[in-house]
Design a protein around this motif. Structure first.
Motif, PDB file in Angstrom:
ATOM      1  N   SER A  90      10.144   8.194 -29.232  1.00 11.95           N
ATOM      2  CA  SER A  90      10.987   7.034 -29.532  1.00 11.95           C
ATOM      3  C   SER A  90      10.783   6.471 -30.928  1.00 11.95           C
ATOM      4  N   ASP A  91       9.868   7.027 -31.693  1.00 20.26           N
ATOM      5  CA  ASP A  91       9.726   6.607 -33.090  1.00 20.26           C
ATOM      6  C   ASP A  91      10.078   7.752 -34.046  1.00 20.26           C
ATOM      7  N   ASP A  92      10.715   8.811 -33.526  1.00 16.17           N
ATOM      8  CA  ASP A  92      11.169   9.932 -34.353  1.00 16.17           C
ATOM      9  C   ASP A  92      12.566   9.664 -34.878  1.00 16.17           C
ATOM     10  N   VAL A  93      12.911  10.346 -35.943  1.00 18.59           N
ATOM     11  CA  VAL A  93      14.266  10.314 -36.498  1.00 18.59           C
ATOM     12  C   VAL A  93      14.670  11.761 -36.741  1.00 18.59           C
ATOM     13  N   LEU A  94      15.819  12.139 -36.192  1.00 17.38           N
ATOM     14  CA  LEU A  94      16.298  13.516 -36.336  1.00 17.38           C
ATOM     15  C   LEU A  94      17.283  13.638 -37.487  1.00 17.38           C
ATOM     16  N   ASP A  95      17.225  14.767 -38.155  1.00 14.68           N
ATOM     17  CA  ASP A  95      18.246  15.132 -39.130  1.00 14.68           C
ATOM     18  C   ASP A  95      19.593  15.156 -38.400  1.00 14.68           C
ATOM     19  N   PRO A  96      20.676  14.752 -39.046  1.00 14.34           N
ATOM     20  CA  PRO A  96      21.982  14.693 -38.357  1.00 14.34           C
ATOM     21  C   PRO A  96      22.458  16.006 -37.738  1.00 14.34           C
ATOM     22  N   ARG A  97      21.963  17.147 -38.204  1.00 15.21           N
ATOM     23  CA  ARG A  97      22.398  18.430 -37.648  1.00 15.21           C
ATOM     24  C   ARG A  97      21.344  19.085 -36.763  1.00 15.21           C
ATOM     25  N   ALA A  98      20.259  18.398 -36.488  1.00 16.69           N
ATOM     26  CA  ALA A  98      19.125  18.997 -35.774  1.00 16.69           C
ATOM     27  C   ALA A  98      19.517  19.609 -34.432  1.00 16.69           C
ATOM     28  N   LEU A  99      20.214  18.853 -33.602  1.00 17.48           N
ATOM     29  CA  LEU A  99      20.545  19.373 -32.270  1.00 17.48           C
ATOM     30  C   LEU A  99      21.569  20.491 -32.337  1.00 17.48           C
ATOM     31  N   GLU A 100      22.486  20.415 -33.280  1.00 16.45           N
ATOM     32  CA  GLU A 100      23.451  21.495 -33.466  1.00 16.45           C
ATOM     33  C   GLU A 100      22.726  22.790 -33.873  1.00 16.45           C
ATOM     34  N   ILE A 101      21.802  22.683 -34.787  1.00 19.37           N
ATOM     35  CA  ILE A 101      21.038  23.847 -35.232  1.00 19.37           C
ATOM     36  C   ILE A 101      20.199  24.405 -34.086  1.00 19.37           C
TER      37      ILE A 101
END
Length: 103
Positions: A90-101
């Motif tokens: 809950s304190d992480d931040v994902l790159d906008p394309r992370a889940l797509e990749i």
């Protein structure tokens, strides 16, 4: 069935939670569900989760008594429906394309 279920254990992370949730709701892969498990937080984490659940239909949260990170993840797994599973702190931040990749 959604492509990716994201499980986020939440425990007293009010100062970081909005940024983490923003990074999820703004993913390029839109076919996701975000399951946040509020694990007995005593800060404003639940209020933030309510706000995001109202704002975005892909966000849902559940409250439980504190069971620790593993217990929260297990609760989330019991509720998810995605083809794949992604655990996020809950304190992480994902790159906008992370889940797509990853998908």
């Amino acid at each position: 069935m959604v492509k990716v279920s994201v499980i986020v254990p939440v425990y007293n992370v009010g100062p970081y939670l909005r940024e983490a949730l923003e990074s999820l709701v703004n993913q390029s892969l839109q076919d996701i569900e975000i399951i946040a498990v509020n694990d007995g937080s005593t800060d404003n984490s639940e209020d933030i989760l309510k706000e995001y659940q109202k704002r975005d239909r892909r966000v849902r949260y559940v409250n439980q008594e504190n069971q620790g990170q593993s217990g929260a993840r297990n609760t989330g797994m019991a509720l998810c429906s995605g083809e794949y599973l992604y655990f996020m702190d809950s304190d992480d931040v994902l790159d906008p394309r992370a889940l797509e990749i990853c998908y």
